[in-house]
Design a protein around this motif. Structure first.
Motif, PDB file in Angstrom:
ATOM      1  N   GLU A   1      38.668  37.379  28.271  1.00 15.49           N
ATOM      2  CA  GLU A   1      39.606  38.281  28.939  1.00 15.49           C
ATOM      3  C   GLU A   1      39.059  38.641  30.310  1.00 15.49           C
ATOM      4  O   GLU A   1      37.992  39.230  30.413  1.00 15.49           O
ATOM      5  N   ALA A   2      39.816  38.288  31.318  1.00 14.68           N
ATOM      6  CA  ALA A   2      39.405  38.586  32.683  1.00 14.68           C
ATOM      7  C   ALA A   2      40.017  39.907  33.122  1.00 14.68           C
ATOM      8  O   ALA A   2      41.179  40.171  32.847  1.00 14.68           O
ATOM      9  N   THR A   3      39.212  40.710  33.787  1.00 15.52           N
ATOM     10  CA  THR A   3      39.766  41.883  34.452  1.00 15.52           C
ATOM     11  C   THR A   3      39.904  41.513  35.918  1.00 15.52           C
ATOM     12  O   THR A   3      39.065  40.821  36.471  1.00 15.52           O
ATOM     13  N   GLY A   4      40.979  41.947  36.534  1.00 20.83           N
ATOM     14  CA  GLY A   4      41.265  41.589  37.915  1.00 20.83           C
ATOM     15  C   GLY A   4      42.563  40.821  37.986  1.00 20.83           C
ATOM     16  O   GLY A   4      42.918  40.084  37.068  1.00 20.83           O
ATOM     17  N   ALA A   5      43.264  40.992  39.096  1.00 20.10           N
ATOM     18  CA  ALA A   5      44.596  40.406  39.244  1.00 20.10           C
ATOM     19  C   ALA A   5      44.555  38.913  39.564  1.00 20.10           C
ATOM     20  O   ALA A   5      45.343  38.141  39.026  1.00 20.10           O
ATOM     21  N   GLN A   6      43.673  38.506  40.429  1.00 23.19           N
ATOM     22  CA  GLN A   6      43.596  37.127  40.895  1.00 23.19           C
ATOM     23  C   GLN A   6      42.296  36.491  40.398  1.00 23.19           C
ATOM     24  O   GLN A   6      41.303  37.190  40.204  1.00 23.19           O
ATOM     25  N   PRO A   7      42.280  35.164  40.251  1.00 21.14           N
ATOM     26  CA  PRO A   7      41.052  34.505  39.796  1.00 21.14           C
ATOM     27  C   PRO A   7      39.808  34.854  40.624  1.00 21.14           C
ATOM     28  O   PRO A   7      38.713  34.993  40.063  1.00 21.14           O
ATOM     29  N   GLU A   8      39.980  35.037  41.916  1.00 23.92           N
ATOM     30  CA  GLU A   8      38.810  35.394  42.738  1.00 23.92           C
ATOM     31  C   GLU A   8      38.341  36.833  42.481  1.00 23.92           C
ATOM     32  O   GLU A   8      37.216  37.196  42.838  1.00 23.92           O
ATOM     33  N   ASP A   9      39.187  37.644  41.862  1.00 26.56           N
ATOM     34  CA  ASP A   9      38.834  39.028  41.528  1.00 26.56           C
ATOM     35  C   ASP A   9      38.417  39.195  40.071  1.00 26.56           C
ATOM     36  O   ASP A   9      38.039  40.296  39.664  1.00 26.56           O
ATOM     37  N   TRP A  10      38.530  38.131  39.285  1.00 27.78           N
ATOM     38  CA  TRP A  10      38.220  38.225  37.860  1.00 27.78           C
ATOM     39  C   TRP A  10      36.786  38.670  37.639  1.00 27.78           C
ATOM     40  O   TRP A  10      35.869  38.263  38.355  1.00 27.78           O
ATOM     41  N   ARG A  11      36.595  39.491  36.615  1.00 25.91           N
ATOM     42  CA  ARG A  11      35.269  39.924  36.190  1.00 25.91           C
ATOM     43  C   ARG A  11      35.190  39.774  34.683  1.00 25.91           C
ATOM     44  O   ARG A  11      36.168  39.983  33.961  1.00 25.91           O
ATOM     45  N   PHE A  12      33.992  39.408  34.211  1.00 28.81           N
ATOM     46  CA  PHE A  12      33.764  39.137  32.802  1.00 28.81           C
ATOM     47  C   PHE A  12      32.546  39.907  32.315  1.00 28.81           C
ATOM     48  O   PHE A  12      31.604  40.132  33.076  1.00 28.81           O
ATOM     49  N   HIS A  13      32.583  40.270  31.042  1.00 26.32           N
ATOM     50  CA  HIS A  13      31.506  41.068  30.455  1.00 26.32           C
ATOM     51  C   HIS A  13      30.713  40.239  29.445  1.00 26.32           C
ATOM     52  O   HIS A  13      31.001  39.063  29.237  1.00 26.32           O
TER      53      HIS A  13
END
Length: 106
Positions: A45-57
């Motif tokens: 599950e990515a947080t962030g609207a765009q792939p370049e903004d995605w963040r992962f835990h």
């Protein structure tokens, strides 16, 4: 006599500094496009609207590495990998629940 070299790589992900898609891809030894596929099938599950903004835990890193291993070892499709990971997680949760009620041996 043979020389054996064992290399390990640990990636620590804190809540304050989640991984970007590039960092997650690097930690898994894959391309960013593969990470996008994981997101599209629901493995991570990515947080962030765009792939370049995605963040992962850290949970995403664990699941991505497990997905990569299943895909590689069993030549499984990502849809199959998603199902395997979800079922494995459910089994772990059910076993933990049974252990709490003393109905499942350790």
């Amino acid at each position: 006599m043979k020389t054996v070299v064992i290399a390990t790589s640990d990636t620590i992900v804190g809540k304050a500094q989640p991984l970007s898609a590039d960092e997650l891809a690097c930690a898994c030894g894959v391309e960013v496009q593969w990470i996008a596929q994981l997101v599209s099938v629901g493995i991570v599950e990515a947080t962030g609207a765009q792939p370049e903004d995605w963040r992962f835990h850290s949970e995403d890193l664990r699941r991505a590495r497990e997905a990569r291993q299943l895909e590689r070892d069993f030549d499984a499709s990502l849809d199959a990998v998603a199902l395997i990971l979800d079922l494995s997680q459910e089994v772990r949760q059910l076993r933990a629940q049974l252990q709490r009620t003393n109905r499942y041996p350790v």
